[in-house]
Design an enzyme around this catalytic site. Structure first.
Site, PDB file in Angstrom:
ATOM      1  N   CYS A 176       0.998  -1.211   0.020  1.00 12.14           N
ATOM      2  CA  CYS A 176      -0.154   0.132   0.004  1.00 12.14           C
ATOM      3  C   CYS A 176       1.028   1.199   0.176  1.00 12.14           C
ATOM      4  O   CYS A 176       0.550   2.239  -0.591  1.00 12.14           O
ATOM      5  CB  CYS A 176      -0.891   0.232   1.232  1.00 12.14           C
ATOM      6  SG  CYS A 176      -0.360  -0.426   2.822  1.00 12.14           S
ATOM      7  N   HIS A 204      -3.064   6.958   3.438  1.00 10.76           N
ATOM      8  CA  HIS A 204      -1.610   6.938   3.582  1.00 10.76           C
ATOM      9  C   HIS A 204      -1.152   8.309   3.184  1.00 10.76           C
ATOM     10  O   HIS A 204      -1.634   8.729   1.936  1.00 10.76           O
ATOM     11  CB  HIS A 204      -0.652   6.009   3.012  1.00 10.76           C
ATOM     12  CG  HIS A 204      -0.749   4.718   3.659  1.00 10.76           C
ATOM     13  ND1 HIS A 204      -1.048   4.306   4.859  1.00 10.76           N
ATOM     14  CD2 HIS A 204      -0.229   3.395   3.237  1.00 10.76           C
ATOM     15  CE1 HIS A 204      -0.923   3.303   5.220  1.00 10.76           C
ATOM     16  NE2 HIS A 204      -0.305   2.473   4.107  1.00 10.76           N
TER      17      HIS A 204
HETATM   18  N1  LIG Z   1      -4.261  -3.192   5.019  1.00 11.09           N
HETATM   19  C1  LIG Z   1      -3.656  -2.746   3.883  1.00 11.09           C
HETATM   20  O1  LIG Z   1      -3.520  -1.583   3.738  1.00 11.09           O
HETATM   21  C2  LIG Z   1      -2.851  -3.649   2.871  1.00 11.09           C
HETATM   22  C3  LIG Z   1      -2.376  -2.935   1.647  1.00 11.09           C
HETATM   23  C4  LIG Z   1      -1.967  -3.825   0.663  1.00 11.09           C
HETATM   24  C5  LIG Z   1      -1.717  -5.117   0.989  1.00 11.09           C
HETATM   25  N2  LIG Z   1      -2.361  -5.749   2.140  1.00 11.09           N
HETATM   26  C6  LIG Z   1      -1.924  -7.144   2.243  1.00 11.09           C
HETATM   27  O2  LIG Z   1      -3.453  -7.834   2.195  1.00 11.09           O
HETATM   28  C7  LIG Z   1      -3.437  -8.817   2.924  1.00 11.09           C
HETATM   29  C8  LIG Z   1      -4.638  -8.853   3.772  1.00 11.09           C
HETATM   30  O3  LIG Z   1      -4.568  -7.610   4.569  1.00 11.09           O
HETATM   31  P1  LIG Z   1      -5.660  -7.213   5.628  1.00 11.09           P
HETATM   32  O4  LIG Z   1      -5.252  -5.805   6.072  1.00 11.09           O
HETATM   33  O5  LIG Z   1      -7.145  -7.138   4.807  1.00 11.09           O
HETATM   34  O6  LIG Z   1      -5.567  -8.288   6.873  1.00 11.09           O
HETATM   35  P2  LIG Z   1      -6.601  -8.801   7.936  1.00 11.09           P
HETATM   36  O7  LIG Z   1      -7.651  -7.357   8.273  1.00 11.09           O
HETATM   37  O8  LIG Z   1      -6.136  -9.105   9.083  1.00 11.09           O
HETATM   38  O9  LIG Z   1      -7.632  -9.746   7.206  1.00 11.09           O
HETATM   39  C9  LIG Z   1      -6.797 -11.048   6.988  1.00 11.09           C
HETATM   40  C10 LIG Z   1      -7.630 -11.863   6.174  1.00 11.09           C
HETATM   41  O10 LIG Z   1      -7.283 -13.163   5.765  1.00 11.09           O
HETATM   42  C11 LIG Z   1      -7.830 -14.176   6.208  1.00 11.09           C
HETATM   43  N3  LIG Z   1      -6.721 -15.237   6.810  1.00 11.09           N
HETATM   44  C12 LIG Z   1      -5.912 -15.193   7.905  1.00 11.09           C
HETATM   45  N4  LIG Z   1      -5.328 -16.616   7.878  1.00 11.09           N
HETATM   46  C13 LIG Z   1      -6.026 -17.018   7.159  1.00 11.09           C
HETATM   47  C14 LIG Z   1      -5.966 -18.729   6.724  1.00 11.09           C
HETATM   48  N5  LIG Z   1      -5.068 -19.359   7.525  1.00 11.09           N
HETATM   49  N6  LIG Z   1      -6.677 -19.330   5.825  1.00 11.09           N
HETATM   50  C15 LIG Z   1      -7.610 -18.497   5.051  1.00 11.09           C
HETATM   51  N7  LIG Z   1      -7.873 -17.025   5.465  1.00 11.09           N
HETATM   52  C16 LIG Z   1      -7.020 -16.724   6.417  1.00 11.09           C
HETATM   53  C17 LIG Z   1      -8.612 -13.655   7.602  1.00 11.09           C
HETATM   54  O11 LIG Z   1      -9.742 -14.452   7.566  1.00 11.09           O
HETATM   55  P3  LIG Z   1     -10.544 -14.529   9.093  1.00 11.09           P
HETATM   56  O12 LIG Z   1     -11.245 -13.350   9.329  1.00 11.09           O
HETATM   57  O13 LIG Z   1     -11.089 -16.025   9.206  1.00 11.09           O
HETATM   58  O14 LIG Z   1      -9.526 -14.512  10.181  1.00 11.09           O
HETATM   59  C18 LIG Z   1      -9.099 -12.442   6.854  1.00 11.09           C
HETATM   60  O15 LIG Z   1      -9.915 -12.347   6.049  1.00 11.09           O
HETATM   61  C19 LIG Z   1      -2.187  -9.079   3.723  1.00 11.09           C
HETATM   62  O16 LIG Z   1      -1.071  -9.920   3.050  1.00 11.09           O
HETATM   63  C20 LIG Z   1      -1.747  -7.782   3.658  1.00 11.09           C
HETATM   64  O17 LIG Z   1      -0.274  -7.462   3.806  1.00 11.09           O
HETATM   65  C21 LIG Z   1      -2.848  -5.171   3.126  1.00 11.09           C
END
Ligand SMILES: NC(=O)c1ccc[n+]([C@@H]2O[C@H](COP(=O)([O-])OP(=O)(O)OC[C@H]3O[C@@H](n4cnc5c(N)ncnc54)[C@H](OP(=O)(O)O)[C@@H]3O)[C@@H](O)[C@H]2O)c1
Ligand SMILES: NC(=O)c1ccc[n+]([C@@H]2O[C@H](COP(=O)([O-])OP(=O)(O)OC[C@H]3O[C@@H](n4cnc5c(N)ncnc54)[C@H](OP(=O)(O)O)[C@@H]3O)[C@@H](O)[C@H]2O)c1
Lengths: 360, 360
Positions: free
Chosen positions: A132, A264
């Site tokens: 991001c 950001h």
């Molecule tokens: N936040 C940002 O600004 C941003 C920007 C760019 C990229 N990212 C990337 O995008 C990804 C998700 O980020 P997020 O911010 O949305 O994280 P988050 O809010 O913590 O959500 C994580 C997601 O992954 C799922 N998950 C976790 N462990 C899992 C497993 N073992 N099997 C299947 N599903 C699983 C969770 O499901 P449950 O609800 O069932 O736990 C939830 O849907 C990460 O790799 C992050 O680095 C994030």
């Protein structure tokens, strides 16, 4: 002729990015056929609304990729690393938002405004979307690069807590409810005492940050990448080089969390090969796809997170020429880390793949 | 022989800086003889405690300088511009914390760790203290300059709201009490709607900031200085040049308010004449007067405002060599804008003048 609409799996549908993705899918409702929502077994059976209809969340398993054309991975790195190859082995094209494949030479790293064609060449069947922080800056910088030739970026970030996922947002809200309405913040250690036991890494209620983030800023994002750098700082460097096709680009980033929920901001010093004029930079930014120019600071027009949250484009303001270097510009850039910084960029890539599939 | 202790007037004793000054005077209780507290007629008759005793605030007038050796001016620019010459005409040495005289060729601009002797040559009887943003950075950068030869500074600030005085702190606290405990911050415009009417410059309750500062960052500090720069950004440039005696120093600053009560942070890219090594930079910073080195990020040791607030020194961490330039360092610097950034620097200058007077 009506082409078959491709089918989609959203892995990580319950997360911070997943929630924004569901809204985008509802807004772009005519792209996909079946949409399957997937998360961890913890969420199996939960009902979420997408395109106006309730849909049950499935637990991640090999079967969820049966008959799926495109799978979006919005999950932690290790989940992508393990499951993306399984999805591709079942014939799905994976668009991955984690860091697992971003620097893999056989995985294109795509920002549709900058290198859309890169998404077509995907030896592993995987396309990666940048971090991001990279995304919040690269659309604007890429537009200027096309005209002036980018040579160096010196970037300081003001990162929203939602880039640490749902946990980041929860931590800020809990910490804020403890400090708001108090006199905290003017005396030695009082914020740390209220939010933790005073040890540098403790922050009271669970927090993904290495220091309190309410009434504070935290100059450390990600993990230790050696020589004093954080992983997020090196990510900006390597990802900008890869997306812009500039393997020699000089880049120094400092990544800092601020108590902002979403969007950001970046203070950017960009040095170019050629002389730059602010007027011309304004013209370029005003017409670049995915960019909004908002630059009249004396009348209050500069981007801030509160202007930008929930919007798609990258907003740019405070554009000025460095006083000592006619080839350098300073600027302040804001973008919603959950939209263009993540879900929107993934959706754009996925739609270009959908268009490929449909046109075959 | 016991020398006569010089007498002191504190003009602006009721303000944000004034309050911190009273605490410093109580801690350094043996420097001054009579201490007279002065503010606007609005505050006349208020009682404040200094050195453990109640003292009545006097309204600013010519008479308050009768018999005063040293007068501290902790008041808005226009009040200093008008009244400092009156104080000097009555024989007082003025130490001014406003911007009124900082760039006057006949007024030395002093940071005791860097150019202490400059305070002795004061053609107008006035010594100026730099802006809090300059002060938060210059002690650390000045120590590195002495060894490596500074050539360029690219600085992005994370400024505390108290640098806009009591009004800044009140605005943040009022805005926080409106947003804490809400779900605000993730949807388009919701912070702006809660805090104002949506116009870019409106922020609900009275605020000295050009946009909401709770759950936000505001990349504009001071007034319009032309060509897209804010006055605070140019102040860093001109004041660093003057204090360091480097009239050609290349400097680009971007000043941004963050929702922090007190202590400024700075992300700094510093380029030197000579090659730099992080180990040597660490040695210099670890022994420099007025500097604390706090740099082991993997174990959570980096400075944040919540570590630094209420402390005297400038804290430095995240020191690393630029990957593309062996002559440049990146670092993150924090300092309390109300202490070293203002009251403490003024007190240090005043004490050196007191020592002069006593030694005559
Ligand atoms: N936040 C940002 O600004 C941003 C920007 C760019 C990229 N990212 C990337 O995008 C990804 C998700 O980020 P997020 O911010 O949305 O994280 P988050 O809010 O913590 O959500 C994580 C997601 O992954 C799922 N998950 C976790 N462990 C899992 C497993 N073992 N099997 C299947 N599903 C699983 C969770 O499901 P449950 O609800 O069932 O736990 C939830 O849907 C990460 O790799 C992050 O680095 C994030
Ligand atoms: N805050 C910072 O971080 C910082 C850092 C460096 C320098 N400075 C400079 O220090 C000065 C004071 O800043 P501050 O933050 O302490 O401001 P502040 O909290 O607004 O206090 C202003 C002070 O000036 C007094 N004052 C205002 N108008 C006056 C008048 N006409 N006659 C006499 N006294 C008058 C006020 O007295 P009443 O209470 O009677 O109104 C009050 O004591 C400013 O020039 C500021 O730029 C501030």
């Amino acid at each position: 002729m009506t082409a078959r609409r491709p089918s989609l799996a959203v892995v990580g549908a319950t997360g911070a990015i997943g929630g924004v993705m569901l809204r985008i899918l509802s807004q772009h409702a005519d792209v996909w056929g079946e949409v399957r929502l997937v998360a961890s077994p913890r969420s199996a059976g939960r009902k979420l609304v997408v395109r106006g209809e309730e849909s049950e969340v499935l637990a991640l398993s090999e079967d969820v990729f049966d008959g799926i054309d495109v799978a979006l991975f919005l999950v932690p790195d290790e989940v992508s690393a393990r499951w993306a190859p399984i999805a591709t082995s079942k014939g799905a094209v994976v668009i991955d938002d984690s860091a697992a494949f971003r620097l893999d030479d056989d995985v294109p790293l795509v920002v549709p405004e900058i290198n859309p064609h890169a998404a077509r060449l995907r030896p592993r069947g995987i396309v990666a979307s940048p971090n991001c922080t990279t995304l919040s800056l690269i659309v604007a910088v890429g537009a200027l690069h096309a005209e002036f030739g980018l040579r160096e970026l010196i970037v300081s970030s003001y990162q929203a807590v939602s880039s640490a996922g749902r946990d980041g947002v929860t931590a800020l809200r809990e910490q804020l409810s403890l400090v708001a309405g108090t006199e905290l913040g003017t005396h030695p250690g009082d914020v740390r005492r209220a939010l933790g036991d005073g040890a540098p890494t403790s922050t009271g209620p669970f927090s993904p940050f290495a220091a309190p983030v309410a009434l504070n800023v935290v100059p450390w994002a990600g993990t230790d990448a050696g020589d004093g750098w954080s992983s997020e700082e090196l990510a900006i460097r390597e990802e900008c080089r890869k997306v812009l096709g500039l393997p020699e680009l000089r880049t120094s980033a400092t990544c800092v969390y601020v108590p902002v929920v979403a969007a950001h901001s970046m203070s950017v010093h960009a040095r170019f090969e050629n002389e730059v004029a602010v007027d011309r930079a304004h013209e370029i930014l005003a017409t670049a796809p995915g960019v909004v120019l908002f630059d009249s600071p004396a009348s209050g027009d500069f981007p801030t997170p509160s202007d930008v949250v929930g919007t798609d484009p990258t907003w740019v303001g405070r554009v000025r020429r460095s006083m000592d270097d006619s080839r350098a510009l300073e600027m302040f850039i804001c973008g919603d880390n959950l939209r263009k910084g993540a879900a929107l960029n993934v959706a754009q890539i996925a739609e270009s793949v959908a268009a490929e599939i449909t046109s075959v």
